[in-house]
Design an enzyme around this catalytic site. Structure first.
Site, PDB file in Angstrom:
ATOM      1  N   SER A 146       0.739  -1.097  -0.044  1.00 26.75           N
ATOM      2  CA  SER A 146       0.024  -0.125  -0.036  1.00 26.75           C
ATOM      3  C   SER A 146       0.839   1.360  -0.022  1.00 26.75           C
ATOM      4  O   SER A 146       1.457   1.444  -0.642  1.00 26.75           O
ATOM      5  CB  SER A 146      -0.863  -0.016   1.223  1.00 26.75           C
ATOM      6  OG  SER A 146      -1.919   0.738   0.939  1.00 26.75           O
ATOM      7  N   ASP A 222     -10.002  -5.451  -3.896  1.00 19.44           N
ATOM      8  CA  ASP A 222      -9.504  -4.586  -2.986  1.00 19.44           C
ATOM      9  C   ASP A 222     -10.228  -3.629  -2.696  1.00 19.44           C
ATOM     10  O   ASP A 222     -10.867  -2.834  -3.663  1.00 19.44           O
ATOM     11  CB  ASP A 222      -8.047  -4.099  -3.491  1.00 19.44           C
ATOM     12  CG  ASP A 222      -7.072  -3.266  -2.199  1.00 19.44           C
ATOM     13  OD1 ASP A 222      -7.914  -2.417  -1.702  1.00 19.44           O
ATOM     14  OD2 ASP A 222      -5.926  -3.773  -2.350  1.00 19.44           O
ATOM     15  N   HIS A 254      -7.238  -6.021   0.605  1.00 18.11           N
ATOM     16  CA  HIS A 254      -6.153  -5.208   0.940  1.00 18.11           C
ATOM     17  C   HIS A 254      -5.592  -5.638   2.387  1.00 18.11           C
ATOM     18  O   HIS A 254      -4.584  -4.882   2.631  1.00 18.11           O
ATOM     19  CB  HIS A 254      -6.565  -3.520   1.143  1.00 18.11           C
ATOM     20  CG  HIS A 254      -5.617  -2.857   0.979  1.00 18.11           C
ATOM     21  ND1 HIS A 254      -4.848  -2.362  -0.313  1.00 18.11           N
ATOM     22  CD2 HIS A 254      -4.949  -1.835   1.879  1.00 18.11           C
ATOM     23  CE1 HIS A 254      -4.085  -1.367  -0.094  1.00 18.11           C
ATOM     24  NE2 HIS A 254      -3.944  -1.264   1.028  1.00 18.11           N
TER      25      HIS A 254
END
Lengths: 277, 277
Positions: A146, A222, A254
Site C-alpha cells: 500500500s 481490494d 487489501h
C-alpha cells in the site's frame, strides 16, 4: 542503538531495535530478521515498507515473510512508517502525520522537522544496519504494501543501482491523482507539482522505469482500488516496455491475508535477483 | 450465526463469525479458515486453541498456519479462549477470567454461568461448524499453544476417537502442580483434586494416553519453563510408551515467532493423520 527484543525465528533471529535518528530528529524503531546464515557473514537484504497506520511491527508479525527469507538466506528490514514521539506533529486523520509518512522528506511546516522518511530509509537506516549487522549492502531489494508499495517503487526508480529488484503489494500507484496522495503530498511538499511527480510511481515509471525486474500483486476485490489506481501503473509499465509482472488476483482484498498469501512469491522473486552473480 | 468478515487467503477463505452460544451464555466469536477444496465438499479440520490473553484473532493473524493448511487441503478453527461480554465475570489478573478460560467447565461462582469452554470446544462449536460449513467431523485433529496446548492435549486424551492426532506448542503440561493451573483450576473447579486431574495433561497421559500420534514442541529458552513443566509431560510420555515426538528446540522462546517457525511441521503432521484412510 538499543536492542528492544530478539526472538529465535526460523533458525535465525527476529530483532527489534531503537536508535536516535539524526534524520528524523527522534527515536526510531525498526525490525530486522537475520537468517541463520548471517552468523557466518553478510547476507543479502530485502526491505519491507509498511502501509498507513502501521509501525515496524505489523509486517513482522503478520506477513509471514521470515520463513521464506530463512529458506533463501536473506535478511528482512521492517522500518517504521513515520517519525514518532510527543513533539512530532500529527493530524487527527489516520492518513496524515504519524503512521503516514509517505516516504518523503517534508519541506512544509509543521512536518519538516521530523518527517524525513525518504532520507531515513534511503540513507540513515541502511548505513546503520550495514554497520551493526551482517548484511551485504551490495545486495539489496525492496518491497512494500500500500503506502509502502508506493515507497518501494519510488525509492527503487529514483536510486538506480541501489536495489536489484522491486515488488509491491497493492501499492498506492498514482498518488498525485488520488485522495491517497494529493492531501499528503500537498501537506508535506506544498503545491510544487514537480516535487509530487518525484513521488509518484506511475509518473516515475513513465519517465525513468527501473533497471531490473518488477513484480506487483493487486487484489481484484481490494476495497481501496479507487485510491490505489493500479490501472495507471499497469499502463505506464506496458508503455515503458518495463521488465515486469503485474498480477491482478481475483477475490483478494487489501489485508495482510492477501499479503501473506503471495509473500512466498515475492521473497522468491527477490532472492533470485539478490543471489545472481 | 453472523459473518463478521471473510478475506480471501491462500486460495481459500479466512472468515470470522459470531454466534449466540447456549453453552457459554454469551455471544462467541471464532475464526475459520477454509481451503479452496471446501468449495467442492467437506474437508478435514484442525482445531487451534490459543493461549492466555488471546482471542480468536491472535493465531489467525500471527501463526502463519493458513498457507500450510491450504497446501494440505484442511480447515482451521480458531476459537476464542473464554466467554466475553459485560456480564461475564472477570479478574484483574491476566491469567484468570476473560482470556483465560483454561478449557474447563467451571463449577464455582462467579465463573460457572459462562466459563464452559470445555463443552464449547468439545460440543457446541463442532456441531455449529459441521452444520454451517463444509468440514468433515469424522476427520478432526487438534493443536494449541501454551494454555491452548493444555486444552488440546486434555481434550484429545479425554475424548477417544474424536481427534486423529494431537500436537502442542509449549503446552501448560502439568497445571495441577504449577502456578499456571493451581490458581485457575482452584477458582473454576474448587478444591476437588480429582476434577483437577481430569484437566492435567501429564496426569491424563499417565492414566490414559492418546490413541494416535502426539507431537510436542517446546522452546528451550522459553521464559515460562518453570510454569509449563515440560519435563513432567515428557517423563509421562516415556513411561506410558506413548507414540509421540517431543522436541526441545534450542534458542526458542514462548512467542509466536516460535509457533510460526514450527507450524509447517505441525500442520503436515496432522494432515498425515487426517488424510489416512
Amino acid at each position: 542503538m538499543k536492542t528492544i527484543s530478539e526472538n529465535a525465528c526460523f533458525g535465525g533471529s527476529q530483532g527489534v531495535y531503537t536508535h536516535a535518528s539524526t534524520t528524523c530528529n527522534c527515536d526510531m524503531t525498526f525490525g530486522l530478521f537475520l537468517p541463520a546464515e548471517a552468523r557466518d557473514g553478510p547476507v543479502p537484504v530485502l526491505w519491507y515498507l509498511s502501509g498507513l497506520t502501521c509501525t515496524h511491527e505489523n509486517a513482522m508479525t503478520k506477513a509471514g515473510a521470515q520463513g521464506w527469507a530463512a529458506e533463501q538466506g536473506i535478511a528482512l528490514v521492517f522500518p517504521d512508517t513515520s517519525p514518532r514521539g510527543d513533539d512530532v506533529a500529527d493530524d487527527e486523520a489516520y492518513d496524515l502525520g504519524k503512521g503516514a509518512g509517505f516516504y518523503v522528506n517534508a519541506t512544509e511546516d509543521p512536518w519538516k522537522p521530523h518527517f524525513r522518511m525518504w532520507d531515513y530509509v534511503a540513507e540513515e537506516l541502511p548505513a546503520l544496519i550495514g554497520e551493526q549487522f551482517a548484511v551485504d549492502l551490495d545486495r539489496q531489494a525492496i518491497t512494500g504494501h500500500s503506502m509502502g508499495g508506493h515507497g518501494a517503487l519510488t525509492l527503487a526508480m529514483s536510486l538506480p543501482g541501489r536495489y536489484r529488484s522491486v515488488s509491491a503489494f497493492a501499492p498506492i500507484a498514482n498518488p498525485s491523482a488520488s485522495d491517497w496522495g494529493k492531501k499528503q503530498l500537498g501537506a508535506y511538499l506544498g503545491d510544487d507539482q514537480a516535487a509530487w511527480a518525484r513521488h509518484d510511481a506511475t509518473l516515475l515509471m513513465a519517465e525513468k522505469g527501473f533497471d531490473g525486474p518488477v513484480l506487483i500483486d493487486q487484489g481484484a476485490s481490494d476495497q481501496f482500488l479507487d485510491l490505489l489506481k493500479p490501472e495507471a501503473l499497469a499502463a505506464a509499465i506496458a508503455e515503458k516496455r518495463q521488465q515486469a509482472t503485474f498480477r491482478m488476483q481475483p477475490g483478494y482484498d487489501h489485508s495482510y491475508f492477501f499479503v501473506s498469501t503471495f509473500m512466498e512469491d515475492h521473497v522468491t522473486f527477490h532472492a533470485e535477483a539478490l543471489w545472481s552473480a
